[in-house]
Design an enzyme around this catalytic site. Structure first.
Site: not given
Ligand code: S3P
Length: 425
Positions: A19-20, A312, A385, A24, A164
């Site tokens: 997902k991340s 997560d 989740r 991006r 974060s």
């Molecule tokens: C993410 C960062 C995390 C994660 C989220 C996705 C990202 O959050 O919990 O599901 O894609 O950068 P935080 O950066 O707020 O911890």
């Protein structure tokens, strides 16, 4: 949705794209010159929100299943959106896009669903304001909707109080439009997908210890990206396979970036039988096949710098703790309270419902594992989740599990229940 599987999990599975990394790929592809071709893109609702936002700003994006082509227009190619940008349930979309929007020559408003409008945005408003961004919370409550007006940004060094990746990435993305270098230091290293991918697109990004920095005004060029499988999605099958005796599953091509692989280390510390096969470190994002066999687990302590690398996965790790012998302690994880739901409260409540001895703490949970657990009615609070964590527990519990608002899994894993059923057959 009711789940009552008893069979061991067996077979092979390729989980959907990360997902991340999917988010991006669209964001950076839009800011790059030329085509970015993405394969194994996650078609979950969160990533579709990101696509919709960029389309609204004039970026042509073709989507054919999990193949996505972004026709980037360069750093200054976005157009003023026709209306309010809607991030849906996606924190990554709101926070990363706020960084990008702060550098634009047009005004914008970004918001999302009910859950997003409760999540803290001060954490990005503070550093963006320090960079001279004009960003305000419309309701003055530190939450979305966020209103952003054009301004000249200055490069800063930001000492983030939280580990974060969303905060770090937001600041670095605003830094693309600043007048000098921008850096962020975190208390512990969070996922580094932005740094890796921005570099891949041609930006000057330096990572040293807990600090990442970016030089302004890079020339980004469209790229080809194969998104690895999401370890956060693989986590549910890892858990179910570990818990149900006789299970053996092969999870193919899962991303094992060291800033994301904390769950594997914790599982191994709990006695899990997980083998990495075909590990491939040749690309920016390492990946491997994970061979998981059922194991008897014992409790552990999950704390400190490993927390951001499994943030997560903590809900499903809490489930593993419930089945493990002895006590599992999760601490230093207060961030769980500001996710899609308050995951400390919601996991504690639902773990108690299945018969687990669990206690919520300020920054985690104390789970006394090993007692027999049974199916129950699970209130997911529309948190994907949470829903998937209890679906993973279901085949190891007596009786049936009923998950309320079970369709929230479409946020990150539209075919989740089908894949679970496939492995349990
Ligand atoms: C993410 C960062 C995390 C994660 C989220 C996705 C990202 O959050 O919990 O599901 O894609 O950068 P935080 O950066 O707020 O911890």
């Amino acid at each position: 949705m009711e789940i009552q599987y008893t069979a061991p999990l067996r077979g092979e599975l390729t989980v959907p794209g990360d997902k991340s990394i999917s988010h991006r790929s669209v964001m950076f592809g839009a800011l790059a010159d030329g085509r970015t071709e993405v394969s194994h893109f996650l078609t979950g609702a969160d990533c579709l929100s990101t696509i919709a936002c960029f389309r609204q700003m004039g970026i042509e994006i073709e989507q054919n299943g999990t193949d996505v082509t972004v026709h980037g227009k360069g750093l200054d190619g976005l157009q003023a959106p026709s209306g309010i940008l809607d991030a849906g349930n996606s924190g990554t979309t709101v926070r990363l896009m706020s960084g990008i929007l702060s550098g634009q020559s047009f005004s914008s408003v970004i918001t999302g669903d009910e859950s997003i409008c409760r999540r803290p945005m001060k954490r990005i408003m503070t550093p963006l304001s320090e960079m001279n961004a004009l960003i305000r919370s419309r309701q003055d409550n530190g939450c979305a909707p966020l209103e952003i007006r054009p301004s000249a940004l200055k490069g800063i060094h930001y000492q983030s109080p939280v580990a974060s990746a969303q905060v770090k990435s937001c600041v670095l993305l605003a830094g693309l439009y600043a007048d000098g270098r921008t850096s962020v230091t975190e208390p512990a290293v969070s996922r580094n997908h932005s740094e890796l991918m921005l570099r891949y697109f041609g930006a000057d990004v330096v990572s040293e210890g807990t600090t990442a920095s970016v030089a302004p005004r890079p020339h980004l060029t469209g790229q080809r990206i194969r998104v690895p499988g999401d370890i956060s999605s693989a986590a549910y099958f890892i858990a179910a396979a570990l818990l149900v005796p006789g299970s053996e599953v092969l999870l193919k091509n899962v991303g094992i970036n060291p800033t994301r692989d904390g769950m594997l280390h914790v599982c191994q510390a709990m006695g899990a039988d997980i083998t990495l096969l075909n590990a491939d470190f040749s690309g920016a994002e390492p990946c491997a096949d994970l061979l998981v066999r059922s194991s008897s687990l014992h409790g552990t302590v999950i704390e400190g710098d490993i927390i951001p690398t499994l943030i997560d996965e903590l809900p499903v790790l809490a489930v593993l703790g419930a089945f493990a012998d002895g006590t599992t302690i999760i601490r230093d994880a207060a961030e769980l309270k500001v996710k899609e739901s308050d995951r400390i409260a919601v996991m504690t409540e639902n773990l108690s419902a299945i018969g687990c001895d669990v206690q919520a703490t300020e920054d985690g949970m104390i789970i006394r594992g090993g007692s027999p657990l049974h199916g129950a009615v699970i209130d997911s609070r529309k948190d994907h989740r949470v829903a998937m964590s209890f679906a993973a527990a279901a085949p190891a519990c007596d009786g049936k599990m009923e998950i309320r608002d079970s369709d929230c899994v479409t946020i990150s894993y539209p075919g989740f229940y089908r894949d679970l059923e496939k492995l349990c057959r």
